[in-house]
Motif scaffolding. Sequence first.
Motif, short mmCIF file in Angstrom:
data_model
loop_
_atom_site.label_atom_id
_atom_site.label_comp_id
_atom_site.label_asym_id
_atom_site.label_seq_id
_atom_site.Cartn_x
_atom_site.Cartn_y
_atom_site.Cartn_z
N ILE A 12 0.85 -1.18 0.00
CA ILE A 12 0.00 0.00 0.00
C ILE A 12 0.89 1.23 0.00
O ILE A 12 1.93 1.27 0.67
CB ILE A 12 -0.96 -0.02 1.22
CG1 ILE A 12 -2.00 1.09 1.13
CG2 ILE A 12 -0.18 0.04 2.53
CD1 ILE A 12 -3.16 0.89 2.10
N GLY A 24 -2.23 5.57 1.16
CA GLY A 24 -3.30 4.58 1.20
C GLY A 24 -4.16 4.51 -0.03
O GLY A 24 -5.12 3.74 -0.09
N ARG A 25 -3.82 5.27 -1.06
CA ARG A 25 -4.69 5.36 -2.23
C ARG A 25 -4.47 4.23 -3.23
O ARG A 25 -5.35 3.92 -4.03
CB ARG A 25 -4.48 6.70 -2.93
CG ARG A 25 -4.97 7.88 -2.12
CD ARG A 25 -4.84 9.17 -2.91
NE ARG A 25 -5.35 10.31 -2.15
CZ ARG A 25 -5.42 11.55 -2.63
NH1 ARG A 25 -5.01 11.80 -3.86
NH2 ARG A 25 -5.89 12.52 -1.87
N THR A 65 -3.07 0.22 -3.94
CA THR A 65 -2.72 -1.08 -3.38
C THR A 65 -2.39 -2.06 -4.50
O THR A 65 -2.76 -1.84 -5.66
CB THR A 65 -3.87 -1.66 -2.55
OG1 THR A 65 -5.03 -1.79 -3.39
CG2 THR A 65 -4.21 -0.75 -1.37
N THR A 81 -7.39 -7.97 1.70
CA THR A 81 -7.49 -6.53 1.52
C THR A 81 -6.53 -5.83 2.47
O THR A 81 -6.60 -6.05 3.69
CB THR A 81 -8.91 -6.02 1.78
OG1 THR A 81 -9.83 -6.72 0.93
CG2 THR A 81 -9.00 -4.52 1.51
N SER A 131 -5.07 -2.25 4.08
CA SER A 131 -5.54 -0.90 4.35
C SER A 131 -4.68 -0.29 5.47
O SER A 131 -3.91 -1.01 6.11
CB SER A 131 -7.01 -0.91 4.76
OG SER A 131 -7.20 -1.64 5.96
N ARG A 132 -4.85 1.01 5.69
CA ARG A 132 -4.11 1.65 6.76
C ARG A 132 -4.96 2.73 7.40
O ARG A 132 -5.72 3.42 6.71
CB ARG A 132 -2.76 2.19 6.28
CG ARG A 132 -2.79 3.21 5.20
CD ARG A 132 -1.44 3.37 4.50
NE ARG A 132 -0.40 3.76 5.45
CZ ARG A 132 0.90 3.83 5.12
NH1 ARG A 132 1.29 3.54 3.90
NH2 ARG A 132 1.80 4.18 6.02
N ASP A 133 -4.81 2.88 8.71
CA ASP A 133 -5.55 3.87 9.50
C ASP A 133 -4.53 4.86 10.05
O ASP A 133 -3.75 4.51 10.95
CB ASP A 133 -6.31 3.17 10.62
CG ASP A 133 -7.19 4.12 11.41
OD1 ASP A 133 -6.83 5.30 11.54
OD2 ASP A 133 -8.23 3.66 11.90
N MET A 144 -1.60 -0.53 10.13
CA MET A 144 -1.92 -1.12 8.84
C MET A 144 -2.63 -2.45 9.09
O MET A 144 -2.33 -3.13 10.08
CB MET A 144 -0.64 -1.36 8.04
CG MET A 144 -0.87 -2.02 6.69
SD MET A 144 0.63 -2.25 5.73
CE MET A 144 1.52 -3.46 6.70
N TYR A 145 -3.52 -2.80 8.19
CA TYR A 145 -4.31 -4.02 8.36
C TYR A 145 -4.19 -4.94 7.15
O TYR A 145 -3.91 -4.49 6.03
CB TYR A 145 -5.79 -3.68 8.56
CG TYR A 145 -6.06 -2.81 9.76
CD1 TYR A 145 -6.25 -1.45 9.60
CD2 TYR A 145 -6.09 -3.36 11.04
CE1 TYR A 145 -6.49 -0.64 10.70
CE2 TYR A 145 -6.34 -2.55 12.14
CZ TYR A 145 -6.53 -1.20 11.96
OH TYR A 145 -6.77 -0.41 13.06
#
Length: 123
Positions: A50, A54-55, A57, A68, A70-72, A78-79
């Motif tokens: 990613i 985060g835009r 992947t 999937t 993603s990141r917060d 990050m997940y």
Amino acid sequence: VQLVESGGGLVQAGGSLRLSCAASGRMFSAYAMAWFRQTPGKEREFVARITWDGRNTYYGDPVKGRFTISRDFDKNTMYLQMDSLTPEDTAFYYCALKLSRISGISAEDYDYWGPGTQVTVSS
């Protein structure tokens, strides 16, 4: 930078797990990150990456459509959401950070690594 994975465990085939990678410091929001996995006797395998914002992947073929990334940014975490798991997904999973806004799919491309977390999928 310190990276710490969590969320691994034992799950039945077809089930789901969500891995987390908590990052310390202010570097989290500036750099690209990724997930890799490794089984005994094999090289570390690219799972997903990613970009810093985060835009964008990108996924390895074995997990495409099932995982999937993603990141917060508020949580510096990050997940990796893993669905439709199969025994072939059994591995030690690592998160990684590269000191760049974008990154590749080679493990050598990354600068920091977490200690990893075990994922075991039973048939």
